[in-house]
Enzyme design. Structure first.
Site, mmCIF file in Angstrom:
data_model
loop_
_atom_site.group_PDB
_atom_site.id
_atom_site.type_symbol
_atom_site.label_atom_id
_atom_site.label_comp_id
_atom_site.label_asym_id
_atom_site.label_seq_id
_atom_site.Cartn_x
_atom_site.Cartn_y
_atom_site.Cartn_z
ATOM 1 C CG HIS A 87 -5.679 -46.289 -30.437
ATOM 2 N ND1 HIS A 87 -5.843 -44.912 -30.178
ATOM 3 C CD2 HIS A 87 -6.016 -46.936 -29.219
ATOM 4 C CE1 HIS A 87 -6.239 -44.928 -28.897
ATOM 5 N NE2 HIS A 87 -6.549 -46.001 -28.321
ATOM 6 C CG ASP A 135 -6.859 -42.939 -33.304
ATOM 7 O OD1 ASP A 135 -6.441 -43.915 -32.840
ATOM 8 O OD2 ASP A 135 -8.347 -42.842 -33.325
ATOM 9 C CG ASP A 164 -7.242 -43.751 -24.915
ATOM 10 O OD1 ASP A 164 -6.848 -44.842 -25.545
ATOM 11 O OD2 ASP A 164 -8.419 -43.553 -24.751
ATOM 12 C CD GLU A 190 -9.899 -47.461 -29.574
ATOM 13 O OE1 GLU A 190 -10.657 -48.301 -29.027
ATOM 14 O OE2 GLU A 190 -9.854 -46.257 -29.501
ATOM 15 C CD GLU A 191 -9.696 -42.785 -28.619
ATOM 16 O OE1 GLU A 191 -10.960 -43.151 -28.387
ATOM 17 O OE2 GLU A 191 -8.744 -42.975 -27.829
ATOM 18 C CG ASP A 219 -6.087 -48.747 -25.976
ATOM 19 O OD1 ASP A 219 -5.976 -47.693 -25.418
ATOM 20 O OD2 ASP A 219 -6.996 -48.978 -26.992
ATOM 21 C CG HIS A 250 -11.906 -40.811 -23.711
ATOM 22 N ND1 HIS A 250 -12.886 -41.299 -24.710
ATOM 23 C CD2 HIS A 250 -10.684 -41.296 -24.201
ATOM 24 C CE1 HIS A 250 -12.362 -42.180 -25.266
ATOM 25 N NE2 HIS A 250 -11.048 -42.608 -25.045
HETATM 26 N N1 BES Z 1 -8.434 -47.286 -24.682
HETATM 27 C C1 BES Z 1 -9.828 -46.927 -24.773
HETATM 28 C C2 BES Z 1 -10.856 -48.279 -23.944
HETATM 29 C C3 BES Z 1 -10.637 -48.564 -22.443
HETATM 30 C C4 BES Z 1 -10.099 -47.632 -21.790
HETATM 31 C C5 BES Z 1 -10.745 -49.828 -22.220
HETATM 32 C C6 BES Z 1 -9.706 -48.036 -20.506
HETATM 33 C C7 BES Z 1 -10.719 -50.230 -20.984
HETATM 34 C C8 BES Z 1 -10.276 -49.166 -20.145
HETATM 35 C C9 BES Z 1 -10.094 -46.743 -26.141
HETATM 36 O O1 BES Z 1 -9.357 -46.066 -26.903
HETATM 37 C C10 BES Z 1 -11.535 -46.031 -26.200
HETATM 38 O O2 BES Z 1 -11.654 -45.129 -25.810
HETATM 39 N N2 BES Z 1 -12.700 -47.075 -26.832
HETATM 40 C C11 BES Z 1 -14.002 -46.272 -27.113
HETATM 41 C C12 BES Z 1 -14.742 -46.788 -28.076
HETATM 42 C C13 BES Z 1 -14.315 -46.457 -29.477
HETATM 43 C C14 BES Z 1 -15.108 -47.039 -30.324
HETATM 44 C C15 BES Z 1 -14.775 -44.924 -29.559
HETATM 45 C C16 BES Z 1 -14.609 -46.382 -25.578
HETATM 46 O O3 BES Z 1 -14.561 -47.165 -24.955
HETATM 47 O O4 BES Z 1 -15.653 -45.294 -25.465
HETATM 48 MN MN MN Z 2 -7.362 -46.357 -26.232
HETATM 49 MN MN MN Z 3 -9.968 -43.910 -26.197
#
Ligand code: BES
Ligand code: MN
Ligand code: MN
Length: 462
Positions: A86, A88, A125, A158-159, A185, A432
């Site tokens: 992603h 974004d 990320d 994605e975010e 990711d 984040h």
């Molecule tokens: N890359 C992350 C998810 C992640 C990070 C998985 C580190 C495993 C290890 C992804 O960009 C993310 O932040 N996902 C969100 C969910 C989304 C629906 C906003 C999350 O996990 O909070």
């Molecule tokens: Mn991610």
């Molecule tokens: Mn993320």
């Protein structure tokens, strides 16, 4: 694999500078103030994919932000790898906690990254990790070593829940046909102990609103005589866990997969220092569900957390007031087999049921997704394992992550293929959070490991 190391050695400065270019655009998908930047980032990804040697690179329109698609197909009898990532990023705030501006990337060394890390929102990320794949393709094209077909699908939402990608995948099954999906990711244990992510948690994200009186009231004149929505909301939230930190929503655990003692013991072998963990977070003690270890609590167990809570007066000084409304955003991390829509429903019913008559409650679901587990006996996992073993000189450990990439379960449902999650970030990279960064070592190791995955995946597919 001398050609890989040589190519990276010769081009690493440029690889870093190109990533820095991409990181300068604030592609925050959650905030419409940045919509032009998100679109510009898609254009930039297209440019880099073309430059790397992809054919037919397109900006595919969707109801939301576009998907950048590109492919290099030269022999349909060879396997096809579909790369997902992603472009974004998360919002940068609280901006005042950054040591350098989030969209002005700088390289600094840290204890964990003595070779330097790139500090910027999205560095790890996922711009940095996504871009490793673009550079790995360039490397394979320039050294004539791409052993199979490749497709790229890079999204911009994605975010915020990947709604447009779901729309796109459902409409483009043929175009996206592949033998394996490859994603960077996620993270790994450390730079000396690589790991491959074999599980992601699902997610249900809801917002709740508690309304008391029809207007804000003087807390002296009315205090004690009417329900204070903030007091009530706090009490309701507190009721969502019992004294063992189990979630109290009836039916919440019904479908949770209980792992065997053997499997848990196997997982428990991963290196982990509780002292280092506490020190890194500056906490005196850990916290969580009774009967489970820290690593189990954040991987194989579901959770419920308040992500934000507000209401009433929060400005300077004091204002004596009983607010009319109180709000909270709540996320539930789910494990495989728990259905996110069903859990959302269970939450809603329970939350409404515990509200006293003196308030009105509204539960609004935001987004969600299913968890995912990938098998370790697949060709894809074996290829990834061999690739890390070669580049790190250490066999990677399979690890279930606590994070979520909800679209992965949909990939399996719609495209019928397994996903391999080759993450190169570290938990300490502050994704984040303020001061997000990505190690230069990790970035270059990723570019080195990815071509090896292609090589082994093609060989093992024969
Ligand atoms: N890359 C992350 C998810 C992640 C990070 C998985 C580190 C495993 C290890 C992804 O960009 C993310 O932040 N996902 C969100 C969910 C989304 C629906 C906003 C999350 O996990 O909070
Ligand atoms: Mn991610
Ligand atoms: Mn993320």
């Amino acid at each position: 694999m001398e050609h890989i190391k040589n190519y990276i050695d010769k081009n690493k400065e440029r690889f870093i500078n190109e990533l820095i270019d991409l990181l300068k655009i604030p592609s925050v998908s959650a905030d419409s103030a940045y919509s032009q930047d998100v679109l510009n980032t898609a254009e930039k990804v297209k440019f880099f994919l073309e430059k790397a040697g992809c054919d037919q690179v397109e900006i595919c329109e969707t109801p939301g932000y576009p998907i950048v698609y590109g492919e290099k197909i030269f022999d349909s009898s060879l396997p096809t790898v579909l790369v997902y990532g992603h472009y974004d990023v998360q919002p940068a705030d609280p901006i005042e906690l950054w040591d350098s501006p989030p969209f002005e990337p700088v390289i600094k060394t840290t204890l964990i990254h003595p070779e330097g890390a790139i500090f910027a929102r999205g560095a790890c990320d996922d711009k940095g990790q996504m871009f490793m794949h673009v550079k790995a393709l360039e490397l394979m094209m320039q050294t004539n070593t791409l052993p199979c077909n490749v497709k790229f699908m890079i999204e911009g939402e994605e975010e915020v829940g990947s709604a447009s990608l779901a729309w796109f995948v459902e409409r483009n099954q043929e175009k996206l046909k592949n033998d394996v999906i490859l994603i960077s990711d996620t993270g790994m244990i450390s730079n000396t102990q690589p790991s491959i992510t074999t599980g992601l948690r699902g997610l249900s994200y809801v917002e709740v609103e508690v309304t008391g009186p029809n207007r804000d009231l003087h807390s002296g004149l009315y205090g004690g005589a009417v329900a204070n929505p903030i007091n009530i909301l706090s009490k309701m939230i507190a009721q969502l866990h019992d004294e063992n930190n189990h979630i109290t929503i009836p039916g919440f655990y019904d479908k949770v997969e209980e792992l065997s003692r053997e499997e848990r013991d196997e997982m428990g072998k991963r290196p982990f220092s509780l002292d280092d963990y506490k020190n890194a977070l500056d906490i005196e003690d850990i916290y969580g569900e009774a009967g489970y270890t820290t690593n189990e609590r954040n991987s194989i167990r579901p959770t419920l957390d308040v992500n934000g809570i507000w209401g009433g007066y929060t400005g300077e000084g004091a204002k004596t007031v009983i607010a009319s409304k109180a709000f909270a955003k709540i996320s539930m991390r789910l494990v495989p087999n728990q259905d996110w829509e069903e859990i959302t429903e269970l939450f809603k019913n329970y939350f409404e049921s515990i509200a006293p008559k003196s308030v009105k409650v509204k539960v609004t679901p935001h987004h969600g997704g299913q968890g995912y587990v990938t098998p370790i006996d697949s060709i894809g996992y074996q290829a990834a394992s061999k690739a890390y073993s070669d580049s790190f000189g250490v066999t990677p450990i399979p690890v279930r992550s606590g994070g979520s990439i909800p679209i992965v379960a949909l990939f399996e449902k719609e495209l019928k293929s397994k996903t391999i999650m080759m993450g190169f970030g570290l938990d300490s990279d502050a994704i984040h959070s303020p001061n997000e960064h990505f190690g230069v070592f990790n970035y270059l190791k990723g570019i080195e490991t990815i071509p090896l995955f292609y090589k082994y995946f093609t060989e093992l597919s024969k």
